[in-house]
Every structure is written in structure tokens, then in C-alpha cells.
Enzyme design. Structure first.
Site, PDB file in Angstrom:
ATOM      1  N   ASP A   1      25.586  46.298  48.645  1.00 32.07           N
ATOM      2  CA  ASP A   1      25.140  47.449  49.649  1.00 32.07           C
ATOM      3  C   ASP A   1      23.393  47.489  49.020  1.00 32.07           C
ATOM      4  O   ASP A   1      23.298  47.064  48.322  1.00 32.07           O
ATOM      5  CB  ASP A   1      25.641  48.251  50.435  1.00 32.07           C
ATOM      6  CG  ASP A   1      24.610  48.570  51.832  1.00 32.07           C
ATOM      7  OD1 ASP A   1      23.326  48.039  52.293  1.00 32.07           O
ATOM      8  OD2 ASP A   1      25.425  49.630  51.854  1.00 32.07           O
TER       9      ASP A   1
HETATM   10  C1  BGC Z   1      22.975  49.763  55.001  1.00 25.96           C
HETATM   11  C2  BGC Z   1      24.739  47.611  55.234  1.00 25.96           C
HETATM   12  C3  BGC Z   1      22.998  47.200  56.027  1.00 25.96           C
HETATM   13  C4  BGC Z   1      21.965  47.128  54.502  1.00 25.96           C
HETATM   14  C5  BGC Z   1      20.913  46.242  54.752  1.00 25.96           C
HETATM   15  C6  BGC Z   1      22.290  49.254  54.012  1.00 25.96           C
HETATM   16  O1  BGC Z   1      21.298  50.481  53.846  1.00 25.96           O
HETATM   17  O2  BGC Z   1      24.530  50.258  54.511  1.00 25.96           O
HETATM   18  O3  BGC Z   1      25.401  48.975  56.557  1.00 25.96           O
HETATM   19  O4  BGC Z   1      23.589  46.268  56.226  1.00 25.96           O
HETATM   20  O5  BGC Z   1      20.810  48.164  54.588  1.00 25.96           O
HETATM   21  O6  BGC Z   1      19.926  46.866  55.494  1.00 25.96           O
END
Ligand code: BGC
Length: 793
Positions: free
Chosen positions: A222
């Protein structure tokens, strides 16, 4: 494929390999021209493909959000939606979509509840598998997320979920196991820790994921979740966003010193090369999925939204027929939520609100009745012109001191500069527009953002402030920043030159910046507005009240504090129902809300966050042009105090113990013996059904289903298992399978339900085991309405 991969790997030196295992941008995997590997843009998200940038000039189709998709219980529909997602991905030149979100509805307070599918692992797994399968059939990678137990948002970077292996295996890991079986090419690991170790370095990435399940795809972190250089020895394959400094030069050094074995890096690179071959980024061209016209996309989103809407109660008022006059009430009717907040956000080219959708087919009179909160909105395009071009919109300048790095014409009042090259180098940003107001009265004019902000009106500075965020989460800070304003009493047609300057002062940890030119329209005094709405309802044949949550209470980045509708919405519904017996309440929230008036109104329709075609789909359902097809993927409580599993707040030592074990969702409700407002699986249509004659052959059940009403309808036939006299702690019953049937009035059809072996098994120290003895199969239309049973020896 493995030989090709080995040959390519041999051509890369250590530095080149390390370059490949972190991104080359915020939403971009690195390439290597020497081996013919293209850079690979990726994009959020689960319910629409934003593209590599967050930019209104390149809009996206906005689909119903996770809870809505799961409420359809419709694998075939998910198949078609997957096709649309793949087409959107290729249109936007991205190789992978970062979705679906498959964490579970452990607590209804979970901030990303709307984005996840269900409280039930099996329903989650089936919907996710259909999504993954359909997207990847077109050569675009899916990315089920977040592995694992990222089921709430409070302190999400540090929360340490404590869960026993059985709980993990049977609940939280199961959807990922199913996604691996469906052949997913990518999985995202999560911010949180599980049982003491951060997920980007957790042994759960080895077992069961890469070992026992044989997952040969990529594990992407993530965003910002990779926490150490030495952690590269573990299972995360790509650190995002990139280049990720901990995995750059320090990692090359760590391999040289032997702290991280080169074989670990090689394994990651092999996986990335395999991924690249799959998506057509290695010496090839990506597959081109069948394109969707705008009309075809709109049609599918509208159909899906209607299929997702859950009719919770109905005294026969719905469908509406042809009323002479409809009072439409509720702030959310004109300014609804089409989607949830956070990284799942997309920017659609057009939307249809309930007010627009219903006005097109019914004689509607509208007044909001309530204000949901005091938040201003991003200035609507119709009210603002770019002083540089004279076109509707704003002028954005990227500045470095006095030097103008770039100027852009922007067509949204709220800007999110995420992954935008200029935004990474600019020291300040300036947004300018000429505001022309369309209503006389007291306007609020201001900004939303974090940093050193200045507001000039007609060349005069009227506000300067260094604004700090309310919460600690970077996503919350970007998407839900504080607002500041001045008030002006204006006549219709008055024009003001507005300039907003922002200089960031905080490092959010993300290469991103958000800035909104915000306005608050003049509005009637609250009591006057409320009384006007009740009076309109009293004198109308039918009253439709649209209620809902706001971005400030339901979004990624934080959990909800309660399940109440904000503002005076409950009071409005009660007052309207008291003067009009034909009151229909439309609930626009992504997850459960308390509805204390639910037994006093004619009908309650739960719409979730239905995507860009909300209004047209709602019109279809209310008029009966479409049947509300949804069945609850999650239990709706009467009150938060009844909910068996609630807590989302880690203790002082960061631990978040899942003490309830395998009993979440309806399993916990059944255990507690408390009745919810509406049980899991519940939902009415516009016809009636009779179920009979269950036959079980092996692991397949067939059921005779007769449509006893007077119109064509669809029904979700659900099968649950129980194990009377079990020696094992189990749910009272649990979902084993389901089938969606359609039948014309009077028609009899057969539902065929697969009952997977896994649904008979439970996890023990010895692995998966089936307890000897008979299981009881329960068939019906919700977890609380199961008229048919059969024994399975
Ligand atoms: C989220 C993810 C997301 C990523 C990119 C993170 O804060 O938890 O689900 O894909 O950001 O935007």
C-alpha cells in the site's frame, strides 16, 4: 515463460533489479529499456479507473461502490462491470487497477466499509473473484487489497490486529485465497500489522499466500507502507509510490553486506517480469478490451445501480405509478454522494442527481428541508470563469517564488494534484477565477486546504492563515481539509475576482496537494427551510425524502463515530411521515445508518453510493421501470448499541484484538440473539416468490422457485449451513452458496447452488477439516428467512 524470465533476469545487474522493485512514479511501476520492459502506470480504484493522475480534464466512469456491487449478488453483472473497468483502464493507458477492496465489514464504523463488499467472507470472495476474472480476461491486472485484516481506519498505519489463525483463515484470508484461485496477478498488502508484524514484512505473505496457495503474482505495498530496507528480504515485491528511498541505494548496499539476500530480490523481479508479460508490457502490446461508448457505459452503471438498491420495507406504495405531484426533500436529493471518499474517488464527466433523475420522469417539487452541515462546496463550474481564457473554470499557476512554472486551465473547483510532476516541484500554487453569483443573499467565499493560505477578493487580501490538518491521516488531510471563508452579501449577477494562494508547509508523506475554491450558497434559515419542506410534503400526493451521510463522516482515512444521519435528517423524516402517509425514504450512504423512523414510513430504499447514474437508476426503481435488485451484503442494525462487534480503536500498545474470533456480521448477531433492523441477505422486489423442493446431489443444491406475483422479477436464493451438535465453536449458520434467478409472472425456474467444500470445513492445527456427521442446509431469501431445509450427510 519461466525460461524467458530467467534470461531477462540474467541481463540485469543489482542496481537495475532494485530499480524495478519500487515505482518510478506515484502511480507507475518502473521499466527497463535494456530488456524491453515498459513503465507500467497503475490506477485506483475499485469502482472506476481514475488514471495515473487525479485530473478532472480526463474524467472516468463512476461505478457503484463496493457495498453496492456486493448487494447485487450478481456474478454475471460483475463480469460485465469488469469488462467496463478493463476498457476504462486501457483508455487511460494503465496496466492494473488497484481493486477490488476485499476487507470485511467487521464493524459498521469502519471508514472504508462502503468500499468493501460484505461482512461475509464467502460473498466477498465470490464477488471479488468475478471482478478479478472479468478484468483480467481483458489483459488488465486486478489488485485485490488490502492483505490482510485492514478492516478499519483508526491509526491504520500502526494498528496491530491480533487474531488467531482460525479466524484469519476462515474469515479475513478466505477472500484472498479465492482471488488467488481466480488467478489474480497482483495483491496489495496493507498498512496495519497482524500479530505483531507490519504486513509489508509479515510471514503471512509467504504462508499461506506464496507457498501453500501457490501465488505467483506480485505483492505491491500500500502507498507508503514499506517501512524498512531490511524488510525487502520479506514478501512485498514492489514498494509504492516510487522511487522509494528505503529501497533505492540503501537496499543495494544491504544486499552487498548480506543483510538482504540477492535471491529475495531476484524472486521479486521474476514476479514483476511475469506480471509484465501478463499485461503486455514486456516486448509486447497490451490487449485491447472491447471499448464502451459513453451510452453503453452509462447504461451499465444505471442497471448496476438499480440492481444494487435494497428495498428494505414497502407497504405497497412502491412502485409509484403516476402520482400527480411528488414532494422531493432532503439535501442529498440535489447534492448526493455518488461515491465514497478517499483513494476510490474518480471524477466522472457527468452525474445525475436524484433531483435531476426524478424531475425527468415525475412531477417533482423540491426543497432541501435541512442543511447537512456547514461545509462549503467546490465552486460549481457554472459560476466561475478563468480570467486567462474566459472559459468556465479556473486558472491554476504553479509557482517557485516569482517564477511561474506552468499555468493550467482547470475545470473543477476542487483540485487534487496527486502524481502531477509540476506539483512536486512547485513551492506554491495560485488558483484564480471570476465568480458570478446566481442568487442574491449572503455568500461564503473561501478555500479548503492545508498550508499557508491567502484569499484575495477583487485584488484585496481578505484572509491569510496557516491551516493545519484536523486529523493525522494524509488521505484525510488531502481529501477533507479544513475550510476557511469570508462572507459577502451579494446581488444576483455580482462578479468578484477571487485568488487563492497556497504554500504547503507540511510533508504529508505523499507527493500530493489538494486545493479547493469553496463557496457556500445563501440559504434559508434552518427552521424556515424545515417548515417549508414539511408543508410541501403535507400538500403532496407522495413525499420522497433523500437522506444520507457526508464526506466528513464516511470516508477513507478515519472511522465513523456513530451511525447517525448528520444534521436534522431524522427529524425531517419523522415530521414528513407525520403529515404524509405515502413517505418514501431513500438512503444514500455507503454503509449502515440508524433509521429510528423506519417503521413509520411507507417504504425505505437503500441506495448505497450508486455511481454517476444515481438519479436515473433511482427514477427507474421508484417508478417501477426497474425492480430494486439488491439484497443486504451486511446486517443493518437498529442502533449502534445493539451491534455485537464495534470497536475500531487500537489500544495504547497499538493492538486491536479481534476477540470475537469467527463471529462477525450476522454470525455475531445470531450468537447475541438480538434482532437487527434488517438481516443479512434481506431485500424486497416488486413481486412475490415461493420456494420448494430442495434436492442435494453431492455439493450442489437445486431449489424450485416460483414467481407468484404479477411481474417479472429476480430473486437471490441463499443457502446456509449449520452443524447441529457440533463439537466445534461455530456460527449458528453460515452462508454456503447462492444463485440468482429470474422468472416471469407465474413462471417456475430452478435455482442451482454450488456448495463449495470449503464451506463444510473449519480450520484446525492440522489444517482444513470436515467434522464428521450431518450438516443441515437452510434455503431461503435471507439469513433470517430460511423456510426450507435438507440434511447433508
Ligand atoms: C489506499 C489504497 C490505495 C492507495 C493509492 C492508499 O491510501 O489505502 O487503497 O490504492 O492509497 O491511492
Amino acid at each position: 515463460m519461466n525460461d524467458v524470465i530467467d534470461d531477462l533476469l540474467a541481463k540485469l545487474d543489482l542496481a537495475a533489479k532494485v530499480r524495478l522493485i519500487s515505482g518510478s512514479g506515484v502511480f507507475r511501476f518502473a521499466g527497463d529499456t535494456g530488456i524491453g520492459l515498459a513503465e507500467m502506470p497503475v490506477s485506483d480504484g475499485p469502482t472506476g479507473v481514475r488514471g495515473e493522475l487525479w485530473d478532472e480534464r480526463d474524467p472516468s466512469v463512476s461505478l457503484p461502490s463496493g457495498t453496492a456491487l456486493a448487494a447485487t449478488w450478481d456474478r454475471a453483472l460483475l463480469g460485465r462491470i469488469g469488462g467496463l473497468i478493463a476498457a476504462e483502464a486501457r483508455r487511460k493507458d494503465v496496466y492494473a487497477v488497484l481493486g477490488p477492496t476485499m476487507n470485511l465489514h467487521r464493524s459498521p464504523l469502519g471508514g472504508r466499509h462502503f468500499e468493501c463488499f460484505s461482512e461475509d467472507p464467502m460473498l466477498t470472495a465470490e464477488i471479488a473473484a468475478a471482478y478479478v476474472d472479468a478484468v483480467q480476461a481483458h489483459g488488465v491486472s486486478a489488485c485485490p487489497k488490502h492483505y490482510v485484516a485492514n478492516d478499519s481506519e483508526t491509526e491504520r498505519f500502526t494498528a496491530d490486529v491480533i487474531a488467531d489463525e482460525r479466524t484469519l483463515r476462515e474469515l479475513y484470508l478466505y477472500p484472498f485465497e479465492r482471488a488467488v484461485q481466480a488467478g489474480t496477478w497482483m495483491i496489495m498488502d496493507s498498512y496495519n500489522s497482524v500479530n505483531g508484524t507490519t504486513m509489508t514484512e509479515n510471514a503471512l505473505l509467504d504462508e499461506p499466500l506464496k507457498g501453500e496457495w501457490g501465488y505467483d503474482g506480485v505483492v505491491v505495498s500500500d502507498w507508503t507502507a514499506v517501512r524498512s530496507t531490511g524488510g525487502a528480504a520479506k514478501g512485498t515485491d514492489i514498494a509504492m509510490p516510487g522511487p522509494w528511498e528505503l529501497w533505492g541505494a540503501p537496499l543495494v548496499e544491504a544486499v552487498r553486506t548480506g543483510e538482504v539476500p540477492e535471491s529475495a530480490i531476484d524472486d521479486k523481479v521474476r514476479r514483476i517480469l511475469r506480471f509484465a508479460i501478463r499485461v503486455g508490457a514486456l516486448n509486447g502490446t497490451p490487449q485491447q478490451p472491447p471499448a464502451f461508448t459513453d451510452e453503453a457505459a452509462q447504461h451499465l452503471v444505471r442497471e448496476a445501480a438499480a440492481q444494487a438498491m435494497v428495498l428494505a420495507t414497502n407497504d405497497g406504495t412502491l412502485p409509484l405509478g403516476k402520482p400527480a405531484q411528488v414532494a422531493l426533500l432532503g439535501a442529498a436529493a440535489a447534492e448526493p454522494r455518488f461515491m465514497g471518499g478517499g483513494s476510490a474517488t474518480v471524477i466522472p464527466a457527468h452525474t445525475t442527481s436524484p433531483l435531476e433523475g426524478l424531475s425527468a420522469v415525475l412531477p417533482v417539487q423540491y426543497t432541501p428541508g435541512v442543511h447537512l452541515n456547514d461545509h462549503m462546496i467546490a465552486v460549481p463550474l457554472a459560476l466561475v470563469t478563468d480570467p486567462e481564457t474566459g472559459a468556465p473554470g479556473l486558472s491554476l499557476r504553479y509557482l517557485d517564488g516569482d517564477k511561474v512554472l506552468d499555468t493550467e486551465h482547470r475545470t473543477a473547483g476542487g483540485l487534487m494534484l496527486f502524481g502531477n510532476a509540476n506539483a512536486m516541484v512547485a513551492k506554491s500554487f495560485e488558483l484564480r477565477g471570476t465568480l458570478r453569483v446566481d442568487t442574491a443573499g449572503e455568500w461564503r467565499i473561501g478555500f479548503a486546504g492545508v498550508g499557508k493560505l491567502r484569499l484575495d477578493i477583487d485584488g484585496e487580501t481578505v484572509l491569510t492563515e496557516t491551516v493545519m490538518p484536523d486529523g493525522a491521516d494524509p488521505v484525510e488531510m488531502l481529501l477533507n481539509p479544513p475550510q476557511r471563508w469570508v462572507t459577502r452579501t451579494l446581488a444576483e449577477g455580482d462578479e468578484l475576482d477571487v485568488l487563492i494562494e497556497l504554500a504547503p508547509v507540511l510533508d504529508s508523506g505523499l507527493p500530493a496537494m489538494g486545493l479547493t475554491f469553496a463557496v457556500g450558497r445563501p440559504r434559508r434559515a434552518a427552521d424556515e427551510e424545515f417548515a417549508a419542506a414539511v408543508e410541501l410534503a403535507r400538500t403532496s400526493e407522495v413525499a420522497v425524502v433523500v437522506v444520507g451521510t457526508t464526506e466528513q463522516i464516511e470516508s477513507e482515512g478515519f472511522d465513523r463515530k456513530d451511525l447517525r444521519l448528520p444534521g436534522r435528517q431524522d427529524e425531517l423524516v419523522a415530521a414528513v411521515a407525520a403529515v404524509n402517509p405515502r413517505t418514501i425514504v431513500v438512503v444514500n450512504s455507503g454503509s449502515p445508518v440508524e433509521m429510528p423512523w423506519r417503521d413509520d414510513v411507507a417504504a425505505v430504499l437503500l441506495t448505497w453510493f450508486p455511481g454517476q447514474e444515481f438519479g436515473s437508476a433511482l427514477a427507474d426503481v421508484l417508478t417501477g421501470a426497474a425492480e430494486p435488485g439488491g439484497r443486504l451484503p451486511t446486517t443493518w442494525p437498529k442502533a449502534l448499541t445493539d451491534v455485537p462487534v464495534v470497536d475500531t480503536k487500537p489500544a495504547a500498545d497499538n493492538s486491536l484484538p479481534y476477540t470475537e474470533g469467527i463471529h462477525i456480521g450476522y454470525r455475531a448477531w445470531l450468537k447475541s440473539g438480538v434482532a437487527p433492523a434488517y438481516p443479512f441477505g434481506h431485500g424486497l422486489g416488486y413481486t412475490t416468490w415461493e420456494l420448494s423442493d430442495v434436492t442435494v446431489t453431492g455439493h450442489t443444491a437445486t431449489v424450485t422457485v416460483r414467481n407468484t406475483g404479477d411481474r417479472t422479477g429476480r430473486q437471490v436464493v441463499q443457502a446456509y449451513l449449520s452443524r447441529p451438535g457440533s463439537a466445534v465453536d461455530r456460527p449458528v449458520r453460515w452462508l454456503s452458496g447462492f444463485d440468482l434467478v429470474e422468472a416471469a409472472a407465474g413462471e417456475t425456474v430452478t435455482a442451482t447452488i454450488d456448495l463449495p467444500e470449503r464451506s463444510f470445513q473449519h480450520w484446525t492445527d492440522q489444517g482444513w477439516v470436515v467434522e464428521p456427521g450431518a450438516f443441515t442446509l437452510h434455503i431461503g431469501t435471507s439469513v433470517a428467512d430460511l423456510p426450507l431445509t435438507a440434511q447433508i450427510a
